[in-house]
Design a protein around this motif. Structure first.
Motif, PDB file in Angstrom:
ATOM      1  N   LEU A  10      58.128  72.172  31.722  1.00 23.98           N
ATOM      2  CA  LEU A  10      59.030  72.237  30.574  1.00 23.98           C
ATOM      3  C   LEU A  10      58.336  71.718  29.325  1.00 23.98           C
ATOM      4  O   LEU A  10      57.663  70.683  29.364  1.00 23.98           O
ATOM      5  N   VAL A  11      58.547  72.405  28.229  1.00 21.62           N
ATOM      6  CA  VAL A  11      57.925  72.061  26.955  1.00 21.62           C
ATOM      7  C   VAL A  11      59.023  71.754  25.938  1.00 21.62           C
ATOM      8  O   VAL A  11      59.799  72.630  25.562  1.00 21.62           O
ATOM      9  N   GLY A  12      59.132  70.484  25.543  1.00 18.53           N
ATOM     10  CA  GLY A  12      60.074  70.103  24.503  1.00 18.53           C
ATOM     11  C   GLY A  12      61.516  70.031  24.931  1.00 18.53           C
ATOM     12  O   GLY A  12      62.403  69.830  24.094  1.00 18.53           O
ATOM     13  N   VAL A  13      61.785  70.160  26.213  1.00 17.15           N
ATOM     14  CA  VAL A  13      63.167  70.141  26.694  1.00 17.15           C
ATOM     15  C   VAL A  13      63.171  69.606  28.121  1.00 17.15           C
ATOM     16  O   VAL A  13      62.192  69.768  28.858  1.00 17.15           O
ATOM     17  N   ASN A  14      64.246  68.936  28.498  1.00 20.39           N
ATOM     18  CA  ASN A  14      64.469  68.604  29.900  1.00 20.39           C
ATOM     19  C   ASN A  14      65.952  68.740  30.194  1.00 20.39           C
ATOM     20  O   ASN A  14      66.686  69.371  29.428  1.00 20.39           O
ATOM     21  N   TYR A  15      66.405  68.149  31.272  1.00 22.93           N
ATOM     22  CA  TYR A  15      67.786  68.342  31.701  1.00 22.93           C
ATOM     23  C   TYR A  15      68.760  67.366  31.056  1.00 22.93           C
ATOM     24  O   TYR A  15      69.972  67.483  31.282  1.00 22.93           O
ATOM     25  N   TRP A  16      68.255  66.400  30.265  1.00 27.40           N
ATOM     26  CA  TRP A  16      69.136  65.315  29.855  1.00 27.40           C
ATOM     27  C   TRP A  16      69.059  64.940  28.385  1.00 27.40           C
ATOM     28  O   TRP A  16      70.046  64.554  27.797  1.00 27.40           O
ATOM     29  N   ASP A  17      67.898  64.986  27.789  1.00 28.36           N
ATOM     30  CA  ASP A  17      67.681  64.316  26.513  1.00 28.36           C
ATOM     31  C   ASP A  17      67.641  65.279  25.338  1.00 28.36           C
ATOM     32  O   ASP A  17      67.671  66.503  25.496  1.00 28.36           O
ATOM     33  N   ALA A  18      67.559  64.702  24.137  1.00 24.76           N
ATOM     34  CA  ALA A  18      67.490  65.507  22.918  1.00 24.76           C
ATOM     35  C   ALA A  18      66.260  66.411  22.952  1.00 24.76           C
ATOM     36  O   ALA A  18      65.235  66.085  23.564  1.00 24.76           O
ATOM     37  N   ILE A  19      66.360  67.543  22.298  1.00 28.26           N
ATOM     38  CA  ILE A  19      65.314  68.573  22.341  1.00 28.26           C
ATOM     39  C   ILE A  19      64.310  68.350  21.208  1.00 28.26           C
ATOM     40  O   ILE A  19      64.679  68.042  20.081  1.00 28.26           O
ATOM     41  N   PHE A  20      63.057  68.530  21.541  1.00 29.63           N
ATOM     42  CA  PHE A  20      61.937  68.338  20.619  1.00 29.63           C
ATOM     43  C   PHE A  20      62.003  69.346  19.469  1.00 29.63           C
ATOM     44  O   PHE A  20      62.394  70.499  19.656  1.00 29.63           O
ATOM     45  N   LYS A  21      61.559  68.910  18.310  1.00 27.84           N
ATOM     46  CA  LYS A  21      61.436  69.815  17.161  1.00 27.84           C
ATOM     47  C   LYS A  21      60.022  69.681  16.611  1.00 27.84           C
ATOM     48  O   LYS A  21      59.557  68.585  16.317  1.00 27.84           O
ATOM     49  N   GLY A  22      59.341  70.813  16.474  1.00 26.10           N
ATOM     50  CA  GLY A  22      57.963  70.803  15.991  1.00 26.10           C
ATOM     51  C   GLY A  22      57.191  71.956  16.594  1.00 26.10           C
ATOM     52  O   GLY A  22      57.703  73.078  16.671  1.00 26.10           O
ATOM     53  N   ALA A  23      55.958  71.710  17.042  1.00 27.79           N
ATOM     54  CA  ALA A  23      55.115  72.791  17.542  1.00 27.79           C
ATOM     55  C   ALA A  23      54.196  72.295  18.651  1.00 27.79           C
ATOM     56  O   ALA A  23      53.861  71.106  18.720  1.00 27.79           O
ATOM     57  N   PHE A  24      53.783  73.239  19.501  1.00 34.31           N
ATOM     58  CA  PHE A  24      52.813  72.988  20.566  1.00 34.31           C
ATOM     59  C   PHE A  24      51.710  74.039  20.492  1.00 34.31           C
ATOM     60  O   PHE A  24      51.961  75.183  20.097  1.00 34.31           O
ATOM     61  N   ASP A  25      50.528  73.651  20.922  1.00 34.67           N
ATOM     62  CA  ASP A  25      49.404  74.574  20.935  1.00 34.67           C
ATOM     63  C   ASP A  25      48.452  74.190  22.060  1.00 34.67           C
ATOM     64  O   ASP A  25      48.416  73.027  22.493  1.00 34.67           O
ATOM     65  N   GLU A  26      47.699  75.164  22.535  1.00 35.62           N
ATOM     66  CA  GLU A  26      46.583  74.958  23.455  1.00 35.62           C
ATOM     67  C   GLU A  26      46.953  74.104  24.662  1.00 35.62           C
ATOM     68  O   GLU A  26      46.490  72.985  24.840  1.00 35.62           O
ATOM     69  N   VAL A  27      47.783  74.664  25.523  1.00 37.70           N
ATOM     70  CA  VAL A  27      48.181  73.966  26.744  1.00 37.70           C
ATOM     71  C   VAL A  27      47.260  74.387  27.895  1.00 37.70           C
ATOM     72  O   VAL A  27      47.089  75.567  28.161  1.00 37.70           O
ATOM     73  N   TYR A  28      46.696  73.389  28.546  1.00 38.29           N
ATOM     74  CA  TYR A  28      45.811  73.616  29.686  1.00 38.29           C
ATOM     75  C   TYR A  28      46.348  72.883  30.911  1.00 38.29           C
ATOM     76  O   TYR A  28      46.838  71.758  30.811  1.00 38.29           O
ATOM     77  N   VAL A  29      46.176  73.508  32.079  1.00 42.09           N
ATOM     78  CA  VAL A  29      46.375  72.844  33.358  1.00 42.09           C
ATOM     79  C   VAL A  29      45.144  73.120  34.219  1.00 42.09           C
ATOM     80  O   VAL A  29      44.824  74.285  34.501  1.00 42.09           O
ATOM     81  N   PHE A  30      44.435  72.070  34.596  1.00 44.22           N
ATOM     82  CA  PHE A  30      43.251  72.172  35.451  1.00 44.22           C
ATOM     83  C   PHE A  30      43.573  71.585  36.820  1.00 44.22           C
ATOM     84  O   PHE A  30      44.382  70.651  36.936  1.00 44.22           O
ATOM     85  N   ASP A  31      42.901  72.085  37.847  1.00 44.23           N
ATOM     86  CA  ASP A  31      43.028  71.480  39.175  1.00 44.23           C
ATOM     87  C   ASP A  31      41.866  70.538  39.443  1.00 44.23           C
ATOM     88  O   ASP A  31      41.476  70.321  40.593  1.00 44.23           O
ATOM     89  N   GLN A  32      41.325  69.952  38.384  1.00 39.37           N
ATOM     90  CA  GLN A  32      40.243  68.996  38.470  1.00 39.37           C
ATOM     91  C   GLN A  32      40.559  67.803  37.574  1.00 39.37           C
ATOM     92  O   GLN A  32      41.338  67.925  36.620  1.00 39.37           O
ATOM     93  N   ALA A  33      39.929  66.691  37.877  1.00 42.25           N
ATOM     94  CA  ALA A  33      40.028  65.521  37.005  1.00 42.25           C
ATOM     95  C   ALA A  33      38.912  65.618  35.976  1.00 42.25           C
ATOM     96  O   ALA A  33      37.730  65.446  36.303  1.00 42.25           O
ATOM     97  N   LEU A  34      39.263  65.922  34.745  1.00 44.58           N
ATOM     98  CA  LEU A  34      38.247  66.085  33.707  1.00 44.58           C
ATOM     99  C   LEU A  34      37.606  64.751  33.346  1.00 44.58           C
ATOM    100  O   LEU A  34      38.210  63.687  33.493  1.00 44.58           O
TER     101      LEU A  34
END
Length: 698
Positions: free
Chosen positions: A282-306
């Motif tokens: 989830l990006v900027g939102v969950n099941y309970w809290d106030a919702i984020f306002k702004g922007a996101f960029d360049e999301v990465y998920v690696f299966d390694q410890a960088l």
């Protein structure tokens, strides 16, 4: 439900909701190849890291020595958010805490992009977040990285939150990691904070570890890069069943130390990246809290410890100096079927004095509350609702001036402007200000912003009061961001106490929905109460006030009577019942009173709870899922009786709620935890955005 509540335990540090944004590219493709190439080139920029803008400065102590950028491995998931990469796997997600499911695809909403640190970024308007639907768990060793720009933050507001069962729907136990902003730092709000939770793992020393930078910095209105590294081969010193993580801000590792200079490790529970059919990213939102306002960029998920060098590369690939360009708002007016009256037209093309609500009587000594939604074209200050005071009852949609014997006393516009009938000494904007009987005050400092942004779409509550000839309109105005502004318009007229006074609403180039009109409710503390928590203005954050603890021995039963006042905005904004192992004093943070303090369970009024590693709760209500809005409305002014009984390690709680209309609502809770028959047990109350008088405990 509101997971933040679990942090009510002694961990007054932080939660964390990992910020990520994405463009739906899974695995290796041209974008990831380009990213890896850019990362290699970025190694030549290592010496520039210390000369970049202020955003490169760490909020906490940074590790030494300085590192150089290193080439990146291929990510498992990568979201550039560039339009060229499409919208696959990016779901605009709405949150409705009264619905089932709470999170769902936002109908008719599309991905909105603005210039980002590298290409384009995704923009969140504070009303909806994102779910990256292609992302699934990659195992206990992983790295998550993203850029973000926050234009507003509130307590516990998520940036990125992920896990195999975030809400607990599949297994009955929530399981996630969250990167968020909290207000638990004694010096003020802080970001980033790391917070993970496993509601079912009973082998953990702490199934809800939390970490926050000790420096109170939110990083509002600046591009920042956040990278979290979790390595399953590095057990946490405080709990070998958990992992010690690293957190990087703008390419530099954040290090938190205690008063003795010892490093405070970032502890992450296992399984937060376990693959699951119920996995949420989830990006900027969950099941309970106030919702984020702004922007996101360049999301990465690696299966390694960088490495630290690779974390630096992720930062060096972006340009934090890029100007944040908020898109122009498009106001879509969808008429509210629950409105009891409307004025104006949805195309905002109505002229002055062409539509009117019915009028409402305002007797001497009365205060009426009007709840309305205001839409305006934003072109003129006066293109908003207007409150008019007269001497007679008039019908909706009929020109009041056609009523025989009609007298208009005066008018208050929303923009703190007035005119009136000099025969009743309603004088405003005269050549000599000293002659004016009308006065105004307001809390906003920019009238252009008020006209063109705040009032274009605003939720408004008017409290209209009369004391003889003194009439006051107090307005609470909440803009689309959730920011609240207030104004007061008042007049000292010669209207006599026995004179009839009515008011109605009209407007110009605006559309106004009247949602309710009734007697204003004033919360007054009961002088006979034995204790109270919260503020009578219904403000106050969660876990900020507490009653004294009351012991409940094995085999005992206690009956508590209390009153509950809430604004009725969210289910969790009511009283909360907590069970712990030590006695506690009133109005003092429970965890600060005893070194061995621990909570067995915490139960919200809305049939939801959490607790220690062995917590299990069963709830029943005599109302259906579709009646939660009615229950919440009842809780605005409710008399509550709570019967608490203990049978060994089992706690049973029976609730009876009685609303202002006299109708009863029933709820039960049955809770087991680490509590045994031999253990001490105490209960106390806390709340959020609520006021409670404790009338008796017997």
């Amino acid at each position: 439900m509101k997971n933040k509540k679990l942090l009510s335990t002694a961990m007054a540090v932080a939660m964390a909701a990992t910020l990520m944004s994405g463009c739906g590219n899974k695995g290796q493709d041209s974008s990831t190849t380009a990213a890896t190439t850019a990362a290699t080139e970025a190694t030549t920029k290592a010496t520039e890291a210390t000369t970049k803008e202020a955003t490169t400065e760490p909020t906490t102590e940074v590790t030494e020595p300085a590192v150089e950028g290193e080439a990146l491995p291929d990510p498992v998931y990568y979201y550039s958010f560039d339009e060229a990469d499409g919208n696959d796997g990016i779901q605009v997600t709405a949150q409705d805490t009264a619905a089932t499911p709470i999170l769902s695809a936002a109908e008719g909403k599309e991905v909105v992009r603005i210039p980002g640190v590298k290409g384009e970024a995704v923009y969140l308007d504070g009303k909806n977040g994102l779910k990256l639907t292609d992302v699934n768990g990659v195992g206990d060793t992983y790295t998550v990285s993203y850029w973000m720009y926050a234009t507003r933050f509130s307590n516990y507001m998520p940036t990125i939150q992920f896990g195999p069962d975030v809400h607990g729907d599949a297994t009955g136990g929530q399981h996630y990691l969250n990167l968020t902003r909290t207000e638990w730092n004694p010096d003020g709000a802080a970001f980033p904070c790391v917070w993970s939770y496993d509601g079912l793992n009973t082998e953990l020393v702490n199934n809800w570890p939390a970490w926050a930078s000790p420096e109170a910095t939110e990083h509002l209105k600046e591009w920042v890069n956040v990278t979290l590294v979790v390595d399953a081969s590095k057990p946490a010193a405080s709990d070998p069943n958990c992992f010690a993580a690293q957190l990087y801000l703008n390419g530099q590792e954040l290090v938190n130390k205690d008063a003795d200079g010892n490093v405070v490790e970032i502890v992450v529970v296992p399984g937060t990246m376990a693959p699951s059919d119920n996995f949420d990213f989830l990006v900027g939102v969950n099941y309970w809290d106030a919702i984020f306002k702004g922007a996101f960029d360049e999301v990465y998920v690696f299966d390694q410890a960088l490495t630290a060098g690779q974390a630096l590369t992720l930062y060096q690939q972006g340009d934090p100096s890029v100007a944040f360009e908020e898109p122009e708002r498009e106001i879509v007016i969808t008429p509210n079927e629950a409105a009891i009256d409307t004025i104006g037209t949805v195309d905002l093309d109505n002229n002055w004095w062409t539509d009117w609500t019915e009028s409402y009587e305002l007797k001497d000594g009365e205060t009426k509350e009007v709840v309305l939604k205001n839409y305006s074209d934003g072109l003129q200050m006066y293109d908003n609702y207007v409150t008019v005071f007269t001497n007679d009852k008039t019908e909706a949609g009929v020109d009041p001036n056609t009523s025989e014997g009609h007298v208009e006393y005066g008018v208050f516009r929303a923009d703190c402007y007035s005119w009136g009938n000099a025969d009743y000494n309603w004088i405003a904007n005269s050549e000599n200000a000293a002659d004016d009987t009308v006065s105004f005050n307001w809390t906003w400092d920019n009238w252009k912003n008020w006209q063109e942004s705040i009032m274009v779409e605003a939720d408004v509550v008017l409290k209209i009061s009369r004391n003889g000839g003194n009439i006051t309109v107090a307005a609470e105005i909440k803009d689309f961001n959730g920011t609240v502004y207030t104004s007061t318009s008042s007049v000292e007229s010669t209207i006599k106490p026995e004179d009839p006074v009515y008011f109605f609403l009209t407007g110009e180039h605006s559309y106004v929905e009247v949602l309710s009109v009734g007697d204003a409710r004033e919360v007054v503390a009961d002088a006979n109460a034995i204790d109270h928590i919260g503020n009578t203005d219904l403000t106050g954050t969660f876990w900020s006030d507490w009653t004294a603890g009351t012991e409940i021995a094995d085999g005992a039963t206690k009956t508590v009577k209390l009153t509950n006042f809430t604004a009725g905005n969210n289910n969790w904004e009511n009283f909360v019942l907590a069970f712990c192992n030590t006695p506690t004093e009133a109005h003092v943070a429970p965890a600060s009173q005893s070194e061995g303090y621990a909570e067995y369970a915490v139960l919200r009024a809305d049939a939801y709870g959490w607790g220690d590693a062995s917590y299990a709760g069963e709830f029943t209500t005599d109302w259906e899922d579709g009646q939660w809005a009615d229950w919440l409305n009842m809780m605005k002014d409710a008399d509550v009786t709570i019967v608490i009984s203990r049978d060994g390690g089992t706690l049973n709680v029976d609730y009876t709620f009685v609303g202002a209309d006299g109708k009863e609502w029933k709820e039960t809770a049955k809770v087991t935890s680490l509590l045994t028959a031999a253990d001490p047990c105490y209960f106390f109350f806390t709340n959020e955005a609520c006021y409670n008088d404790i009338l008796s405990i017997e």
